[in-house]
Enzyme design. Sequence first.
Site, mmCIF file in Angstrom:
data_model
loop_
_atom_site.group_PDB
_atom_site.id
_atom_site.type_symbol
_atom_site.label_atom_id
_atom_site.label_comp_id
_atom_site.label_asym_id
_atom_site.label_seq_id
_atom_site.Cartn_x
_atom_site.Cartn_y
_atom_site.Cartn_z
ATOM 1 N N ASN A 148 -1.199 1.409 5.742
ATOM 2 C CA ASN A 148 -0.347 0.399 5.109
ATOM 3 C C ASN A 148 0.102 -0.531 6.221
ATOM 4 O O ASN A 148 0.653 -0.078 7.222
ATOM 5 C CB ASN A 148 0.868 1.076 4.450
ATOM 6 C CG ASN A 148 1.928 0.087 3.996
ATOM 7 O OD1 ASN A 148 1.628 -1.084 3.773
ATOM 8 N ND2 ASN A 148 3.160 0.562 3.845
ATOM 9 N N GLY A 149 -0.138 -1.839 6.079
ATOM 10 C CA GLY A 149 0.259 -2.789 7.117
ATOM 11 C C GLY A 149 -0.907 -3.681 7.485
ATOM 12 O O GLY A 149 -1.877 -3.801 6.728
ATOM 13 N N GLU B 8 8.066 -13.555 -13.157
ATOM 14 C CA GLU B 8 7.336 -12.464 -12.495
ATOM 15 C C GLU B 8 6.715 -11.473 -13.469
ATOM 16 O O GLU B 8 5.692 -10.870 -13.156
ATOM 17 C CB GLU B 8 8.185 -11.753 -11.432
ATOM 18 C CG GLU B 8 9.248 -10.832 -11.937
ATOM 19 C CD GLU B 8 9.972 -10.115 -10.796
ATOM 20 O OE1 GLU B 8 9.353 -9.746 -9.800
ATOM 21 O OE2 GLU B 8 11.197 -9.916 -10.931
ATOM 22 N N CYS C 60 0.835 -1.205 0.000
ATOM 23 C CA CYS C 60 0.000 0.000 0.000
ATOM 24 C C CYS C 60 0.870 1.255 0.000
ATOM 25 O O CYS C 60 1.947 1.286 0.601
ATOM 26 C CB CYS C 60 -0.871 0.052 1.240
ATOM 27 S SG CYS C 60 -1.946 -1.359 1.409
ATOM 28 N N TRP D 7 -3.008 -2.532 -1.637
ATOM 29 C CA TRP D 7 -2.677 -3.879 -2.078
ATOM 30 C C TRP D 7 -3.405 -4.787 -1.098
ATOM 31 O O TRP D 7 -3.059 -4.845 0.083
ATOM 32 C CB TRP D 7 -1.161 -4.077 -2.014
ATOM 33 C CG TRP D 7 -0.669 -5.330 -2.663
ATOM 34 C CD1 TRP D 7 -0.323 -5.501 -3.973
ATOM 35 C CD2 TRP D 7 -0.435 -6.594 -2.029
ATOM 36 N NE1 TRP D 7 0.092 -6.782 -4.188
ATOM 37 C CE2 TRP D 7 0.036 -7.483 -3.029
ATOM 38 C CE3 TRP D 7 -0.591 -7.075 -0.729
ATOM 39 C CZ2 TRP D 7 0.359 -8.811 -2.754
ATOM 40 C CZ3 TRP D 7 -0.271 -8.392 -0.465
ATOM 41 C CH2 TRP D 7 0.203 -9.249 -1.471
ATOM 42 N N GLU E 195 18.003 -16.037 -10.961
ATOM 43 C CA GLU E 195 17.496 -14.689 -11.208
ATOM 44 C C GLU E 195 16.802 -14.619 -12.577
ATOM 45 O O GLU E 195 15.754 -13.981 -12.729
ATOM 46 C CB GLU E 195 18.664 -13.694 -11.124
ATOM 47 C CG GLU E 195 18.328 -12.253 -11.426
ATOM 48 C CD GLU E 195 17.270 -11.644 -10.509
ATOM 49 O OE1 GLU E 195 16.883 -12.271 -9.511
ATOM 50 O OE2 GLU E 195 16.810 -10.538 -10.826
ATOM 51 N N LYS F 135 12.974 -13.477 -13.080
ATOM 52 C CA LYS F 135 12.585 -12.350 -13.951
ATOM 53 C C LYS F 135 11.513 -12.796 -14.934
ATOM 54 O O LYS F 135 10.514 -12.107 -15.126
ATOM 55 C CB LYS F 135 13.786 -11.833 -14.760
ATOM 56 C CG LYS F 135 14.792 -10.975 -14.055
ATOM 57 C CD LYS F 135 14.345 -9.598 -13.685
ATOM 58 C CE LYS F 135 13.684 -9.550 -12.345
ATOM 59 N NZ LYS F 135 14.508 -9.533 -11.178
ATOM 60 N N ARG G 136 4.629 0.602 -6.250
ATOM 61 C CA ARG G 136 4.660 -0.255 -5.071
ATOM 62 C C ARG G 136 3.728 -1.452 -5.223
ATOM 63 O O ARG G 136 3.864 -2.433 -4.501
ATOM 64 C CB ARG G 136 4.265 0.546 -3.827
ATOM 65 C CG ARG G 136 5.236 1.655 -3.483
ATOM 66 C CD ARG G 136 4.685 2.561 -2.411
ATOM 67 N NE ARG G 136 4.508 1.889 -1.149
ATOM 68 C CZ ARG G 136 5.448 1.770 -0.216
ATOM 69 N NH1 ARG G 136 6.630 2.306 -0.427
ATOM 70 N NH2 ARG G 136 5.204 1.140 0.911
ATOM 71 N N HIS H 237 19.629 -35.750 -11.251
ATOM 72 C CA HIS H 237 19.010 -36.231 -10.007
ATOM 73 C C HIS H 237 17.500 -35.992 -10.024
ATOM 74 O O HIS H 237 16.848 -36.104 -8.990
ATOM 75 C CB HIS H 237 19.661 -35.562 -8.801
ATOM 76 C CG HIS H 237 21.121 -35.853 -8.705
ATOM 77 N ND1 HIS H 237 21.609 -37.060 -8.241
ATOM 78 C CD2 HIS H 237 22.208 -35.132 -9.073
ATOM 79 C CE1 HIS H 237 22.931 -37.043 -8.298
ATOM 80 N NE2 HIS H 237 23.314 -35.875 -8.815
ATOM 81 N N LYS I 253 6.199 -3.790 -5.204
ATOM 82 C CA LYS I 253 7.627 -3.504 -5.268
ATOM 83 C C LYS I 253 8.309 -3.866 -3.954
ATOM 84 O O LYS I 253 9.387 -4.437 -3.940
ATOM 85 C CB LYS I 253 7.846 -2.019 -5.592
ATOM 86 C CG LYS I 253 9.306 -1.598 -5.668
ATOM 87 C CD LYS I 253 10.021 -2.270 -6.812
ATOM 88 C CE LYS I 253 11.482 -1.885 -6.902
ATOM 89 N NZ LYS I 253 12.238 -2.852 -7.741
#
Length: 618
Positions: free
Chosen positions: A100-101, A496, A2, A74, A489, A493, A27, A512, A613
Amino acid sequence: MCGIIAITGRDDAIAQVLAGLKRLEYRGYDSAGVAAVGAHDLEVVKRAGKLEELTRALDDTPLAASTGLGHTRWATHGAPTDRNAHPHLDPSGRVAVIHNGILENYGALKAELGDVRFASDTDSEVAAHLVARELGRLQDGPDLLTAVRRVVAQLEGAFALGFVAVDDPDTVVVAKREAPLIVAHADGVGYCASDVAALIDHTRDVAALLDGQIARIRPDGIDVVDVDGTPVEPHRFHVDWDLDAAEKQGYDHFMLKEIHEQPQAVADTLLDRLTASSDGETPRLHLDELRIDEREFARIDKVFILACGTSLHAGMLGKLAIEHWAGIPVDVEVASEFRYRDPIVDPHTLVIAISQSGETIDTIAAASHGRDQRAPVIALTNVVGSTLAREADGVLYTHAGPEIAVASTKAFTTQIVGCLILGLYLAQVRGRVYASEAEDILTRLQQIPAAIEQTLLLDQEIRELAERYRDTDYTMFIGRHAGLPIAMEGALKLKEISYLHAEAFPAGEMKHGPIALIEPGSLVVALAPAGHVFGKMVSNIQEVRARGASVLAIGTDGSTADLKEHAHHVLTLPEPPHELAGPVLAAIPLQLFAYHVATLRGEDVDQPRNLAKTVTVE
Ligand code: M6R
């Protein structure tokens, strides 16, 4: 997650709040809203979806006020709908809150309020009800600061909260615990926001509230107190980047701009790392901020590197650098797991916490778990004044500038450089490398920015590969040694931002189990630079090719000739100035590949679905 913004003291407060929300978009959010403080009431407009929905609604219902709140949400508690969007009002409509939280005891607080109707399914709304009740109880007239202090004392959980009230106009009160909150005052206007990106239009001199601090923001200034009302000092700092850095500057997406900023970001991160030593001889490496005696770092016998996501992959490279140069055993751990087991941490353990934002809740919590065991903590972060930077004993900043795209790119490559510097720094304080050697290696590392420029020239070739593989259902990334974190990575990328299935494995693990996944149509991206594991990578490439996979190999000048015999496609990178610096270059084609696949598929590259973010709640 948020985003919060509040402004008081200018006639176009709501327009400025909206502009600030635009800067907080990165964000991550799924609804947005604003509240305007009028002479007799509060007006709230809020909408599910993107900011365009809110802007359209505001075009229909323009709000004029000199004090306003704004929020991007969010969703955690309650679906992303109009009614759950913030701001929330108390039942009388005289107090508005943004949050936010997570308020962990919201259930108990709601129950305690008795038979009251709630207009949303959120945990946050209860805070507006409670503040309105406290305002009503005050004998000496409405005082929003006192009411908020009394409510904050009852709250459990993490929060950055902002309140306005009709009865105490021209006032915004904000409170912080474990979620970032920046306040500022300039030219008769008071501001607060979740991060500096939203305030950079107005001022570069800001203050970060510390946990437990509550601020009253008015056009004539800002008072900061603790929950008892005692005046306290926030952490004041100057932001050293400007508005330009937070704009797209002609690029289609922030991600692409940030990929292309890497030569500069890496050069800035390498800059000024050496200072003259007191004996006037060879210059020594230093941290940007050091709050304990360097000799503490010399005594450590074990290192934990703690981080999440992309920062974790940089941490894996940090392990290679520290073990190689400083000769100290290093464990790299997902920050969200660290404090839920019984890690053996003592004053001789060094904790290195890596976080672009410096606000990732799990990384902050893991670092403070280490500090509780009296372990010294070094933060490797990109954000000056962030929680992690403030709480650590030593800080090394990556000078990447603001990273807006959710998918981390320039922060990652500068974190790798930061890890190399940390490895050399620890080696220096432990007497494992001579200052002259460290200086020599650093001098060689100065070649990286030019090598990145050269790597970026592969863009068109990579776009053509992305066109060919844009609909590949399954992509496997494989690597060994320094190639493994880059494989991980690369897979992160791709998944996402393109939402395609991608995984990474140590190439040696293929037989394996994972090789069973390979079938005609699979794509394998193999990290195969020249070096001591190259021969083994060639064997792995042959194995997957024999089973029908298409192979894209990322090689270097010294390995390309061989790779061309085995892989379907080879991207050739310049030979790095040091083997451990190779990952900085190898990350770039994978960033570009993910970017092009996602844009060709029409995805929202800068704000991928479901992602924020900065992850500020557990
Ligand atoms: O701000 P941090 O570096 O602590 O963030 C950690 C992760 O959330 C972050 O790297 C995330 O994985 C990125 N979206 C990856 O591109």
